[in-house]
Design an enzyme around this catalytic site. Structure first.
Site, PDB file in Angstrom:
ATOM      1  N   LYS A  75       0.865  -1.175   0.000  1.00 14.40           N
ATOM      2  CA  LYS A  75       0.000   0.000   0.000  1.00 14.40           C
ATOM      3  C   LYS A  75       0.903   1.226   0.000  1.00 14.40           C
ATOM      4  CE  LYS A  75      -3.806   2.091   2.652  1.00 14.40           C
ATOM      5  NZ  LYS A  75      -4.686   1.957   3.842  1.00 14.40           N
ATOM      6  N   SER A 150      -9.653   2.056   2.794  1.00 15.41           N
ATOM      7  CA  SER A 150      -8.771   2.828   1.950  1.00 15.41           C
ATOM      8  C   SER A 150      -7.712   1.983   1.229  1.00 15.41           C
ATOM      9  CB  SER A 150      -8.039   3.887   2.794  1.00 15.41           C
ATOM     10  OG  SER A 150      -7.203   3.256   3.761  1.00 15.41           O
ATOM     11  N   SER A 174      -9.983  -0.380   6.942  1.00 14.20           N
ATOM     12  CA  SER A 174      -9.389  -0.294   5.604  1.00 14.20           C
ATOM     13  C   SER A 174      -8.709  -1.541   5.069  1.00 14.20           C
ATOM     14  CB  SER A 174      -8.396   0.858   5.547  1.00 14.20           C
ATOM     15  OG  SER A 174      -9.101   2.057   5.423  1.00 14.20           O
TER      16      SER A 174
HETATM   17  N1  GLN Z   1     -13.233   4.465   6.345  1.00 15.71           N
HETATM   18  C1  GLN Z   1     -12.567   4.881   7.530  1.00 15.71           C
HETATM   19  C2  GLN Z   1     -12.079   6.303   7.362  1.00 15.71           C
HETATM   20  O1  GLN Z   1     -12.398   6.880   6.396  1.00 15.71           O
HETATM   21  C3  GLN Z   1     -11.424   3.970   7.850  1.00 15.71           C
HETATM   22  C4  GLN Z   1     -10.259   4.167   6.969  1.00 15.71           C
HETATM   23  C5  GLN Z   1      -9.075   3.342   7.393  1.00 15.71           C
HETATM   24  O2  GLN Z   1      -9.221   2.295   8.034  1.00 15.71           O
HETATM   25  N2  GLN Z   1      -7.906   3.817   7.048  1.00 15.71           N
HETATM   26  O3  GLN Z   1     -11.407   6.847   8.179  1.00 15.71           O
END
Ligand code: GLN
Length: 483
Positions: A75, A150, A174
């Protein structure tokens, strides 16, 4: 060959049926053929082939473990020496880190071959991968749909067979959510198990690195190589290294699976519910008992998270000022103006929204009303899990209330987007390990993941519970139509 399991690939590499260079070329060819899915921000062909060559030399000396010569993607939140680390942001579009993240060095040392960096929501803020400066990632099961976020690029890279394994990070879901929406397996370990050194910070008390693969067995191999104490991360836990594969073969007879009644209530789509019921019936056949548990404060996870995460983000992202590294506006007046313009140009809308919220909840007069209250909710949520895990061995539930939605469907409504994380966020607030495994299909044939949540350090148990399911079913073997 690239579609085989890690264990099969390791055997083929060791037995010289294929070289790492050949395998890496296959991965690069898949990535090129599926460019439209936009899973990668950077593809490092030259670096990958060089790493594959040295892996082949190691293999020739019969050296190393199960990851030697295996193509892998990181990532783009993990710093990689000499290769761009953008975090999905214009702010870091030209940033090349002078050092490797701990996860990157560990996997390099383990002989894995990094083919590139995967697309992601900007600074890991998002649930759909539509917040990337480099454009949205597409779901291989239906390119009109989001892959989740994400870590969407990593999930797609594994789902579409570009690489057998990939890294991700999970601050509020994410890893688990894109794994669920793309039909792959993903694990977020206990907070503190994987080093955050060199992992661009979003919300430091929640961020945790983890693994994507097609199966729990492969996730166990990857996680075993990524985890471990790192003195350079002050929240890294000083514990002995673990072999996360050690319990894979344990039978599930007598396993108590707790089903939080709040997770199987209003808000869960009927097709997702039906798929999960099918998976739970399979667990019963495998010898598990299903019991009802309760997480009465779980509904407070989203409001607590959307105070704590933006608060930490506003602090973490203050380092991007256009002075030391990252984007700097081409034209500006004085120093203040340079900060303002660089940040206005460098950050996207969602990141700005969160910096504003975070700055607000931390400001004098609001700190007690929001930030302190959210911390109290966080404690209550952790206590709920502790009580539930007293009654069962693992908790099972949905990952996402629906299957993958259409690109654009929720982009204009941030609150709708935030609500899609209802089943994953509480786990991060409590710091517990969570896993998503392919468990069925929705009405539209799209993948549905089942979430398994364990007590602190129960990663090996979660992987065991997932692996036994995967021995009995083939949901994790189904491939999207593009492959
Ligand atoms: N969807 C959540 C956010 O927008 C979690 C994102 C994540 O786990 N990085 O913060």
């Amino acid at each position: 060959m690239i579609d085989s399991s890690l264990t099969e690939l390791a055997a083929a590499l060791a037995g010289r049926q294929i070289s790492s260079v050949e395998l890496t070329r296959q991965a690069l060819a898949r990535i090129a053929a599926q460019k439209d899915l936009n899973a990668f921000i950077t593809v490092d062909e030259a670096g990958a082939l060089k790493a594959a060559q040295s892996a082949d030399e190691r293999l020739a000396r019969s050296e190393g473990g199960p990851l030697v010569g295996i193509p892998l993607a990181h990532k783009d939140v993990f710093c990689t020496e000499g290769l761009a680390t953008t975090c999905g942001s214009r702010m870091l579009a030209n940033f090349v880190s002078p050092y490797d993240a701990q996860v990157v060095s560990l996997l390099r040392a383990a002989g894995a071959v990094c083919v590139g960096k995967t697309n992601m929501d900007e600074f890991a803020m998002g649930s759909s991968n539509e917040n990337s400066y480099f454009g949205p990632v597409k779901n291989p099961w239906d390119p009109g749909r989001i892959p989740g976020g994400s870590s969407g690029g990593s999930a797609v890279a594994v789902a579409a067979g570009m690489v057998p394994i990939a890294t991700g990070t999970d601050t509020g879901g994410s890893i688990r959510q894109p794994a669920s929406l793309c039909g792959v397996t993903g694990i977020k370990p206990t907070y503190g198990v994987v080093s955050r050194y060199g992992m661009v910070a979003y919300a430091s008390s929640l961020d945790q690195g983890g693994a994507f693969a097609r199966s729990a067995q492969d996730c166990a191999l990857l996680l075993s190589a990524m985890a471990g104490f790192d003195p350079r991360d002050s929240t890294s836990l000083d514990r002995a290294a673990e072999d996360y594969s050690r319990d894979l073969d344990q039978p599930l007879t007598g396993l108590r699976i707790g089903l939080p009644k709040e997770f199987f209530a209003e808000g869960l789509a009927t097709d997702v519910r039906a798929a999960l019921d099918g998976a739970l019936a399979e667990y019963r056949r495998l010898g598990a008992t299903l019991i009802e548990v309760s997480l009465p404060n779980a509904r407070l996870a989203i409001p607590a998270y959307y105070v704590i995460a933006p608060a930490e983000a506003s602090s973490n992202l203050s380092r991007f000022d256009g002075v030391r590294y990252g984007h700097r506006a081409a034209e500006y007046g004085d120093l203040q103006d340079m900060y303002r313009r660089s940040r206005a140009e460098g950050f996207g809308a969602e990141v700005k929204r969160r910096i504003l919220i975070g700055t607000y909840v931390l400001s004098h007069g609001y700190y007690d009303a929001y930030y302190i209250q959210a911390q109290k909710l966080r404690r209550l949520i952790a206590q709920d899990f502790a009580a539930a895990l007293n009654e069962c061995d693992v908790i099972a539930g949905p990952v996402s209330p629906t299957t993958a939605w259409r690109i654009g469907e929720k982009s204009d409504d941030p609150v709708q987007m935030y609500l899609s994380d209802i089943y994953t966020i509480a786990v991060n607030l409590a710091g517990l390990p969570g896993l998503s495994l392919p468990a069925g299909a929705g009405a539209d044939g799209l993948p549905v993941g089942l979430q398994l949540i364990g007590n602190y350090f129960a990663e090996a148990r979660l992987l065991n519970v997932a692996h036994q399911f995967q021995l009995a079913t083939d949901w994790h073997r189904r491939r999207p139509p593009v492959v």
